[in-house]
Design an enzyme around this catalytic site. Structure first.
Site, PDB file in Angstrom:
ATOM      1  N   ASP A   7      -9.967  -2.925   4.652  1.00 46.25           N
ATOM      2  CA  ASP A   7     -10.078  -3.192   3.156  1.00 46.25           C
ATOM      3  C   ASP A   7     -10.867  -4.716   3.472  1.00 46.25           C
ATOM      4  O   ASP A   7     -11.884  -4.922   3.695  1.00 46.25           O
ATOM      5  CB  ASP A   7      -9.039  -3.187   2.497  1.00 46.25           C
ATOM      6  CG  ASP A   7      -8.993  -3.544   0.933  1.00 46.25           C
ATOM      7  OD1 ASP A   7     -10.192  -3.379   0.441  1.00 46.25           O
ATOM      8  OD2 ASP A   7      -7.904  -3.796   0.366  1.00 46.25           O
ATOM      9  N   PHE A  57      -8.483   2.449  -5.175  1.00 46.04           N
ATOM     10  CA  PHE A  57      -7.302   2.627  -4.267  1.00 46.04           C
ATOM     11  C   PHE A  57      -6.878   3.854  -4.053  1.00 46.04           C
ATOM     12  O   PHE A  57      -6.696   4.722  -4.868  1.00 46.04           O
ATOM     13  CB  PHE A  57      -6.222   1.990  -4.964  1.00 46.04           C
ATOM     14  CG  PHE A  57      -5.032   1.360  -4.178  1.00 46.04           C
ATOM     15  CD1 PHE A  57      -5.048   0.328  -3.500  1.00 46.04           C
ATOM     16  CD2 PHE A  57      -4.076   2.424  -4.049  1.00 46.04           C
ATOM     17  CE1 PHE A  57      -3.960  -0.020  -2.595  1.00 46.04           C
ATOM     18  CE2 PHE A  57      -2.825   2.080  -3.091  1.00 46.04           C
ATOM     19  CZ  PHE A  57      -3.059   0.967  -2.596  1.00 46.04           C
ATOM     20  N   GLU A  78      -5.841   2.721  12.638  1.00 44.28           N
ATOM     21  CA  GLU A  78      -5.475   2.074  11.215  1.00 44.28           C
ATOM     22  C   GLU A  78      -5.661   3.026  10.189  1.00 44.28           C
ATOM     23  O   GLU A  78      -6.863   3.562  10.493  1.00 44.28           O
ATOM     24  CB  GLU A  78      -6.104   0.615  11.283  1.00 44.28           C
ATOM     25  CG  GLU A  78      -6.065  -0.139  10.103  1.00 44.28           C
ATOM     26  CD  GLU A  78      -4.614  -0.439   9.524  1.00 44.28           C
ATOM     27  OE1 GLU A  78      -3.893   0.496   9.578  1.00 44.28           O
ATOM     28  OE2 GLU A  78      -4.118  -1.521   9.201  1.00 44.28           O
ATOM     29  N   ASP A  79      -5.213   2.951   9.134  1.00 40.76           N
ATOM     30  CA  ASP A  79      -5.768   4.076   8.337  1.00 40.76           C
ATOM     31  C   ASP A  79      -6.897   3.583   7.244  1.00 40.76           C
ATOM     32  O   ASP A  79      -7.804   4.389   7.138  1.00 40.76           O
ATOM     33  CB  ASP A  79      -4.323   4.250   7.077  1.00 40.76           C
ATOM     34  CG  ASP A  79      -4.009   2.831   6.434  1.00 40.76           C
ATOM     35  OD1 ASP A  79      -4.394   1.751   6.983  1.00 40.76           O
ATOM     36  OD2 ASP A  79      -3.001   2.696   5.730  1.00 40.76           O
ATOM     37  N   ARG A 101       2.725   9.228   0.793  1.00 41.81           N
ATOM     38  CA  ARG A 101       1.958   9.362   2.094  1.00 41.81           C
ATOM     39  C   ARG A 101       1.705  10.702   2.533  1.00 41.81           C
ATOM     40  O   ARG A 101       1.138  11.001   3.359  1.00 41.81           O
ATOM     41  CB  ARG A 101       2.713   8.676   3.174  1.00 41.81           C
ATOM     42  CG  ARG A 101       2.960   6.998   2.833  1.00 41.81           C
ATOM     43  CD  ARG A 101       3.604   6.479   3.991  1.00 41.81           C
ATOM     44  NE  ARG A 101       4.017   5.056   3.887  1.00 41.81           N
ATOM     45  CZ  ARG A 101       3.361   3.989   4.128  1.00 41.81           C
ATOM     46  NH1 ARG A 101       2.115   4.002   4.435  1.00 41.81           N
ATOM     47  NH2 ARG A 101       3.868   2.713   3.735  1.00 41.81           N
TER      48      ARG A 101
END
Ligand code: IMP
Ligand code: MG
Length: 176
Positions: A102, A151, A98-99, A164
């Protein structure tokens, strides 16, 4: 928004060094075993492409795509499967890639879902971890960088599906 206008949080060079380290650890931990690497679309696609090329094990790859109900900024934890895995994972060692973690709601849901399919093991590898916003108790087994509550975009991560392709991980100013 141009990459040149944004503050770099983690440079391409730092990312590449870390991806190599993570792959080394994974290669050692799963020595002698096959590994199914499951990428969570779309954010993980660049990280996963780099990571698997550094893992020296027999690797197969698959992808899942999830959409969370509710607004894009408020994760409700209710997740809908847009694309499921192609094959059963029974008896396999599964590594979810996963990136970023959060609130943790998305990964918590996916990990539970996959654990219910009788794999040999399920672990999580996240490039980034933002623990300050966590809502469920989930800790990635492998983690690249722990970051403060910004963010961020680049290296697969998006803001409104853009940026991206940035090579560094950059901070989106709060007013953007
Ligand atoms: P969670 O369910 O709140 O952990 O949501 C994780 C997902 O939210 C990640 O897979 C990202 O798609 C997205 N996300 C969370 N923080 C960021 C960020 O800083 N930049 C880009 N996407 C983010
Ligand atoms: Mg995402």
């Amino acid at each position: 928004m141009n990459q040149a206008d944004l503050e770099v949080l983690i440079s391409e060079k730092e990312i590449q060094a870390k991806v190599g380290e993570l792959a080394e650890t994974i290669t050692r931990d799963y020595a002698g075993q096959d590994l199914l690497v499951v990428g969570i679309l779309k954010g993980a696609f660049i990280f996963m492409a780099d990571l698997v090329r550094h893992i020296r094990l027999p690797v197969t790859v698959d992808f899942m795509d999830m959409s969370s109900y509710g607004s894009s900024t408020r994760s409700s934890g209710e997740v809908r499967i847009l694309k499921d895995l192609e094959k059963p994972i029974e008896g396999k060692h599964v590594l979810i890639v996963e990136d970023i973690v959060d609130t943790g709601l998305t990964l918590n849901y996916i990990a539970e879902l996959l654990r219910n399919r009788s794999p040999k093991s399920v672990r999580i590898c996240a490039l980034l971890d933002k623990p300050s916003r966590r809502k469920v108790d989930i800790v990635p087994d492998y983690c690249g960088f722990t970051i403060p509550d910004h963010f961020v975009v680049g290296y697969g991560l998006d803001y409104n599906d853009q940026y991206r392709n940035f090579r560094d991980i950059c901070i989106v100013p709060a007013e953007a």
